[in-house]
Design a protein around this motif. Structure first.
Motif, PDB file in Angstrom:
ATOM      1  N   SER A   1      42.180 -50.135 -24.702  1.00  0.00           N
ATOM      2  CA  SER A   1      42.511 -51.421 -25.305  1.00  0.00           C
ATOM      3  C   SER A   1      42.371 -52.555 -24.297  1.00  0.00           C
ATOM      4  O   SER A   1      41.862 -53.636 -24.626  1.00  0.00           O
ATOM      5  N   LEU A   2      42.815 -52.310 -23.067  1.00  0.00           N
ATOM      6  CA  LEU A   2      42.702 -53.330 -22.025  1.00  0.00           C
ATOM      7  C   LEU A   2      41.248 -53.662 -21.710  1.00  0.00           C
ATOM      8  O   LEU A   2      40.937 -54.767 -21.266  1.00  0.00           O
ATOM      9  N   PHE A   3      40.353 -52.693 -21.954  1.00  0.00           N
ATOM     10  CA  PHE A   3      38.922 -52.925 -21.737  1.00  0.00           C
ATOM     11  C   PHE A   3      38.228 -53.370 -23.028  1.00  0.00           C
ATOM     12  O   PHE A   3      37.005 -53.255 -23.157  1.00  0.00           O
ATOM     13  N   SER A   4      39.029 -53.890 -23.958  1.00  0.00           N
ATOM     14  CA  SER A   4      38.521 -54.532 -25.179  1.00  0.00           C
ATOM     15  C   SER A   4      37.835 -53.582 -26.152  1.00  0.00           C
ATOM     16  O   SER A   4      37.013 -54.008 -26.979  1.00  0.00           O
ATOM     17  N   VAL A   5      38.147 -52.286 -26.074  1.00  0.00           N
ATOM     18  CA  VAL A   5      37.678 -51.353 -27.090  1.00  0.00           C
ATOM     19  C   VAL A   5      38.454 -51.610 -28.378  1.00  0.00           C
ATOM     20  O   VAL A   5      39.668 -51.858 -28.338  1.00  0.00           O
ATOM     21  N   ASN A   6      37.775 -51.586 -29.511  1.00  0.00           N
ATOM     22  CA  ASN A   6      38.431 -51.823 -30.791  1.00  0.00           C
ATOM     23  C   ASN A   6      39.674 -50.947 -30.934  1.00  0.00           C
ATOM     24  O   ASN A   6      39.661 -49.764 -30.591  1.00  0.00           O
ATOM     25  N   VAL A   7      40.764 -51.527 -31.454  1.00  0.00           N
ATOM     26  CA  VAL A   7      42.047 -50.835 -31.478  1.00  0.00           C
ATOM     27  C   VAL A   7      41.992 -49.551 -32.304  1.00  0.00           C
ATOM     28  O   VAL A   7      42.619 -48.542 -31.945  1.00  0.00           O
ATOM     29  N   ILE A   8      41.226 -49.548 -33.399  1.00  0.00           N
ATOM     30  CA  ILE A   8      41.120 -48.331 -34.212  1.00  0.00           C
ATOM     31  C   ILE A   8      40.446 -47.221 -33.417  1.00  0.00           C
ATOM     32  O   ILE A   8      40.908 -46.067 -33.409  1.00  0.00           O
ATOM     33  N   LEU A   9      39.356 -47.562 -32.721  1.00  0.00           N
ATOM     34  CA  LEU A   9      38.659 -46.572 -31.902  1.00  0.00           C
ATOM     35  C   LEU A   9      39.552 -46.091 -30.756  1.00  0.00           C
ATOM     36  O   LEU A   9      39.537 -44.914 -30.396  1.00  0.00           O
ATOM     37  N   ALA A  10      40.346 -47.004 -30.187  1.00  0.00           N
ATOM     38  CA  ALA A  10      41.234 -46.636 -29.086  1.00  0.00           C
ATOM     39  C   ALA A  10      42.306 -45.645 -29.555  1.00  0.00           C
ATOM     40  O   ALA A  10      42.629 -44.684 -28.847  1.00  0.00           O
ATOM     41  N   ILE A  11      42.842 -45.875 -30.754  1.00  0.00           N
ATOM     42  CA  ILE A  11      43.866 -44.965 -31.281  1.00  0.00           C
ATOM     43  C   ILE A  11      43.261 -43.600 -31.598  1.00  0.00           C
ATOM     44  O   ILE A  11      43.861 -42.555 -31.318  1.00  0.00           O
ATOM     45  N   ILE A  12      42.064 -43.607 -32.190  1.00  0.00           N
ATOM     46  CA  ILE A  12      41.391 -42.330 -32.488  1.00  0.00           C
ATOM     47  C   ILE A  12      41.116 -41.559 -31.201  1.00  0.00           C
ATOM     48  O   ILE A  12      41.334 -40.335 -31.133  1.00  0.00           O
ATOM     49  N   ALA A  13      40.670 -42.265 -30.159  1.00  0.00           N
ATOM     50  CA  ALA A  13      40.414 -41.611 -28.874  1.00  0.00           C
ATOM     51  C   ALA A  13      41.706 -41.031 -28.308  1.00  0.00           C
ATOM     52  O   ALA A  13      41.720 -39.912 -27.767  1.00  0.00           O
ATOM     53  N   ALA A  14      42.814 -41.770 -28.436  1.00  0.00           N
ATOM     54  CA  ALA A  14      44.105 -41.277 -27.953  1.00  0.00           C
ATOM     55  C   ALA A  14      44.543 -40.047 -28.743  1.00  0.00           C
ATOM     56  O   ALA A  14      45.079 -39.084 -28.173  1.00  0.00           O
ATOM     57  N   ALA A  15      44.301 -40.080 -30.057  1.00  0.00           N
ATOM     58  CA  ALA A  15      44.679 -38.941 -30.902  1.00  0.00           C
ATOM     59  C   ALA A  15      43.878 -37.693 -30.527  1.00  0.00           C
ATOM     60  O   ALA A  15      44.431 -36.589 -30.423  1.00  0.00           O
TER      61      ALA A  15
END
Length: 437
Positions: free
Chosen positions: A16-30
């Motif tokens: 998220s800090l590197f401006s990745v879309n929040v939906i993609l960031a959450i999916i990556a975290a999941a």
């Protein structure tokens, strides 16, 4: 297993800090959580998708509340409010920020539209903010304060739902508690949020600041009509009746979907909004709130993975090993830290409270904390991270309005400022309150 939560939350935060879309960031975290817990990618995806239903009611309510907010705006009553703000508060930065915090609070407790009012009210004010050189980070902080502090402290509307969740969590785990006690306990972290808001307004963001063109990526596009002088009419009276009806239905049913439907029904029956405009109203509501609703669905799937693999339980269990030899101050500190990490990942204090209550109550009772102190710890731990989480509606809502022109960054202009100004005082006040009470 105890590292699953920490590692996956770090992945989401860094992306998220590197401006990745929040939906993609959450999916990556999941997916990170699933892989770290020993699942395959396919199993992780299946668990993510199956868990998305956990926030289906919330997502639907956001869509309907968005439609209700659009209908309210269609009546013209929002134009009256915007004109009053422009006429009374132009050039008065401090009063503007405090007024926005108050309006956001009303949306939590009196006019049950939650974040849906922000994409309606804020875009017409952006030019005024820029002319005043008002720091949009301060605006985001004020809006997030109203969205959070109101439901933490005030037992009405969303606040009644939140405090009842806290009350049920305490009672289901063997602690006798009352709603009045829940309200009193939540005044402690609420006081911390007040301190954070005042610090942001009078110290951190008091200097003039111009928006940075394109800093928000221009991904939000909301058309706003030109403001005109609007006189109060019968339609506005019916609009107020619809708002009050929605509030009453919400209090009685504690269901946002029923509340929004009741409000919309009044608007259509009284012809404030013609039936032939129904398709446009709903479509605009979906357009305005659809992204936020989908973020909440994905965040629910992520939270489902953390719960199903036992990551949260493992994190608390490992922490409890340190708690056995710690004094109350150390126990409270660790419990709040765990709550911060968990809530940043899940992004919902409402969804986190039941999880934390089941884990915290036995620990607190064994350590000798009073019921009031236990409630302070659970409520504060649940609220921690909600402000500042990329997946939280408390941050997504302000960004949806402030980035209407593409000049407001979700992470750096909303999440980071609200994280610093609210989570730090929440932590301090919650920790001190648990030791005092």
């Amino acid at each position: 297993m105890e590292w699953v939560v920490i590692v996956s939350v770090l992945v989401m935060t860094i992306l998220s800090l590197f401006s990745v879309n929040v939906i993609l960031a959450i999916i990556a975290a999941a997916l990170t959580a699933g892989l770290t817990a020993g699942l395959s990618i396919v199993e992780s995806i299946d668990m993510l998708v199956s868990g998305m239903g956990g926030q289906a009611n919330t997502a639907l309510s956001y869509i309907l509340l968005g439609a209700f907010a659009v209908a309210i705006n269609y009546s013209g009553i929002t134009g009256i409010l915007v004109n009053i703000i422009i006429r009374v508060l132009t050039g008065k930065k401090t009063m503007m920020l405090l007024a926005l915090a108050g309006i956001a609070s009303l949306a939590e407790n009196l006019i049950p539209v939650h974040i849906a009012f922000i994409p309606i009210l804020i875009p017409p004010l952006l030019k005024l903010f820029d002319d005043m050189r008002l720091d949009r980070r301060a605006v985001a902080t004020s809006l997030t304060f109203g969205l959070k502090a109101a439901y933490i402290m005030i037992p009405a509307g969303f606040g009644l739902i939140f405090q009842n969740i806290l009350l049920e969590g305490m009672e289901q785990n063997g602690v006798s508690f009352s709603l009045n006690q829940a309200t009193l306990s939540m005044l402690v972290p609420g006081a911390g949020m007040i301190v954070g808001l005042l610090f942001a307004i009078f110290i951190t963001y008091r200097k003039d600041r111009d928006p940075i063109p394109g800093s928000g990526g221009g991904e939000v596009s909301i058309e706003t009509p030109e403001l005109t002088n609007v006189s109060f009419t019968t339609k506005h009276t019916f609009t107020i009746i619809a708002i009050l009806t929605a509030l009453i239905v919400q209090i009685v049913s504690e269901n946002l979907v029923a509340s929004a439907m009741a409000g919309l029904a009044i608007m259509f029956v009284t012809n404030v909004v013609p039936l032939k405009k129904g398709d446009n109203i709903v479509a605009n509501g979906v357009s305005m709130m659809g992204v936020i609703a989908f973020v909440m669905l994905v965040a629910s799937g992520y939270g489902n993975i953390l719960k199903e693999v036992g990551a949260v339980d493992a994190l608390v269990e490992v922490s409890s090993n340190y708690l056995e030899t710690s004094h109350k101050a150390g126990i409270a500190f660790i419990l709040l830290l765990v709550g911060l990490v968990v809530t940043i990942g899940i992004g919902s204090s409402f969804g986190t409270i039941p999880i934390l209550a089941a884990l915290y109550v036995p620990i607190c009772m064994t350590a000798g904390f009073s019921p009031m102190a236990t409630a302070i710890l659970i409520g504060t731990a649940g609220a921690l991270g909600d402000a500042g989480s990329p997946a939280s509606d408390s941050t997504l809502g302000p960004t949806a309005g402030l980035n209407a022109d593409g000049n407001h960054n979700h992470i750096w202009d909303t999440c980071v400022p609200t994280f610093l100004h609210f989570n730090i005082p929440l932590f301090i006040f919650g920790w001190a309150g648990s030791l005092i009470f």
